[in-house]
Design a protein around this motif. Structure first.
Motif, short mmCIF file in Angstrom:
data_model
loop_
_atom_site.label_atom_id
_atom_site.label_comp_id
_atom_site.label_asym_id
_atom_site.label_seq_id
_atom_site.Cartn_x
_atom_site.Cartn_y
_atom_site.Cartn_z
N HIS A 1 34.98 41.27 44.28
CA HIS A 1 36.05 42.27 44.23
C HIS A 1 35.39 43.64 44.18
CE1 HIS A 1 34.90 41.66 40.08
NE2 HIS A 1 35.63 42.67 39.67
N HIS B 1 35.38 46.23 42.01
CA HIS B 1 35.06 46.99 40.79
C HIS B 1 33.62 47.51 40.86
CE1 HIS B 1 38.48 45.17 38.13
NE2 HIS B 1 38.86 46.25 38.80
N ASP C 1 31.04 47.47 39.10
CA ASP C 1 29.88 46.66 38.72
C ASP C 1 29.66 45.48 39.68
OD1 ASP C 1 32.35 45.78 37.60
OD2 ASP C 1 31.28 44.44 36.23
N GLY D 1 39.96 50.74 38.28
CA GLY D 1 38.55 50.43 37.99
C GLY D 1 37.65 50.53 39.20
N ALA D 2 38.18 50.98 40.34
CA ALA D 2 37.36 51.09 41.54
C ALA D 2 36.83 52.52 41.66
CB ALA D 2 38.17 50.74 42.78
N HIS E 1 42.71 39.18 39.23
CA HIS E 1 41.88 40.20 38.58
C HIS E 1 42.04 41.50 39.37
CE1 HIS E 1 38.63 41.88 36.24
NE2 HIS E 1 37.91 42.12 37.32
N THR E 2 41.93 41.37 40.68
CA THR E 2 42.28 42.44 41.65
C THR E 2 43.12 41.77 42.74
OG1 THR E 2 40.27 42.05 42.95
CG2 THR E 2 40.14 43.73 41.19
N HIS F 1 40.73 39.37 44.84
CA HIS F 1 39.57 38.79 44.16
C HIS F 1 39.25 37.42 44.76
CE1 HIS F 1 37.54 36.46 40.94
NE2 HIS F 1 36.92 37.61 40.72
N ASP G 1 34.90 37.73 38.77
CA ASP G 1 35.46 38.01 37.44
C ASP G 1 36.68 37.15 37.15
OD1 ASP G 1 33.49 39.83 36.98
OD2 ASP G 1 34.79 41.59 36.84
N ASN H 1 43.80 43.20 34.37
CA ASN H 1 44.01 42.49 35.64
C ASN H 1 45.30 42.98 36.30
OD1 ASN H 1 41.75 41.03 34.94
ND2 ASN H 1 42.63 39.05 35.47
#
Ligand SMILES: [Zn+2]
Length: 282
Positions: A126, A128, A130, A162-163, A199-200, A203, A221, A238
């Protein structure tokens, strides 16, 4: 030219034949291999955002791996870890959630004679920060991405919480294969992207059917902690709780069906036991 190429092949066959069998042959890919890289660490102040009470677990440090899957038909980068710039500062950094990266993946790839241009394909569980830290550094690889993830990550403004688009905006220029659901990466069923939204929006997890190690699934995730899996905890951040629970059910059934082992990517206790590149799983 043909004659020279043939002699070169013959030379490497000869060397390989009388060597230890570990010597890599230029221009030829392994049947199927999985390399694990340390692409950083996260240190949390609290695990409450993951719907886990702080007194339920002592775990605050999360591994951030990257993986390279080498198949006879091509090389796939799965997940992109923390941004390489994280390695410019020694040790833990930031506020709230701390980050660290001891060695960039580009640096680690050199140990196995690869670089950021060595991938035919790239896919991220996904978008994010990290998981796409080095997305902009990959050169010449085709991106495989769920259409729903792409639409959220490249919306204006971005609709994926979170992106950080500055980490992956160059993917817009990459050759892209849009998918909507599961995808058999090399066409022989041994490396498969499995859709696991929630989660996204898009994902996904990765199934790798290793011969000696056995089949494994890289979790993305879907879960962050072993406890999240045991207790079906859905992080509060999420995008879709019901979809997450449905994805958990689907992936758990898939694991049983395939006899596969789930590797929770962020589970440091597991990560510490894994063989890192230049070692590999086959
Ligand atoms: Zn995430």
């Amino acid at each position: 030219m043909i004659r020279n190429a043939g002699m070169l092949t013959w030379f490497f066959l000869l060397v390989g034949g009388c060597g230890n069998g570990e010597m890599s042959e230029p221009e030829s890919l392994a049947d199927l291999r999985l390399y694990v890289f340390d692409c950083g660490m996260l240190r949390l102040e609290t695990v409450e955002d993951f719907s886990v009470a702080n007194d339920e677990t002592d775990v605050r440090d999360l591994s951030v791996p990257c993986y390279v899957i080498e198949h006879e038909k091509g090389r796939l980068l799965w997940d992109g870890g923390l941004p390489s710039a994280t390695a410019d500062t020694d040790g833990w950094q930031g506020e709230g959630m701390l980050l660290r990266l001891d060695r960039t993946i580009a640096d680690q790839l050199a140990d196995i004679d690869l670089n950021m241009s060595s991938f035919d394909l790239m896919a991220f569980s996904h978008m994010h920060f990290d998981h796409v830290g080095v997305a902009n550094e990959v050169r010449g690889a085709k991106l495989i991405i769920q259409e729903a993830e792409y639409d959220a990550a490249f919306a204006d403004p971005v609709t994926l919480p979170g992106a950080d688009p500055s980490l992956y905006n160059k993917l817009k220029d990459a050759e892209t294969l849009f998918i909507n659901g599961d995808h058999d990466v090399f066409g022989d069923g041994r490396v498969r992207i499995i859709s696991a939204p929630g989660h996204t929006p898009g994902h996904q997890v990765l199934f790798v059917d290793l011969t000696n190690t056995g089949p494994i699934v890289l979790s993305g995730d879907l879960y962050h902690f072993a406890l999240s899996r045991a207790e079906r905890r859905v992080p509060s951040f999420n995008v879709d709780t019901d979809a997450t629970l449905a994805s958990m059910d689907r992936i758990e059934a898939f694991l049983v069906e395939e006899g596969a082992t789930l590797w929770i990517e962020h589970e440091l206790a597991l990560f510490e036991t894994l063989n890192k590149s230049p070692e590999y799983y086959d």
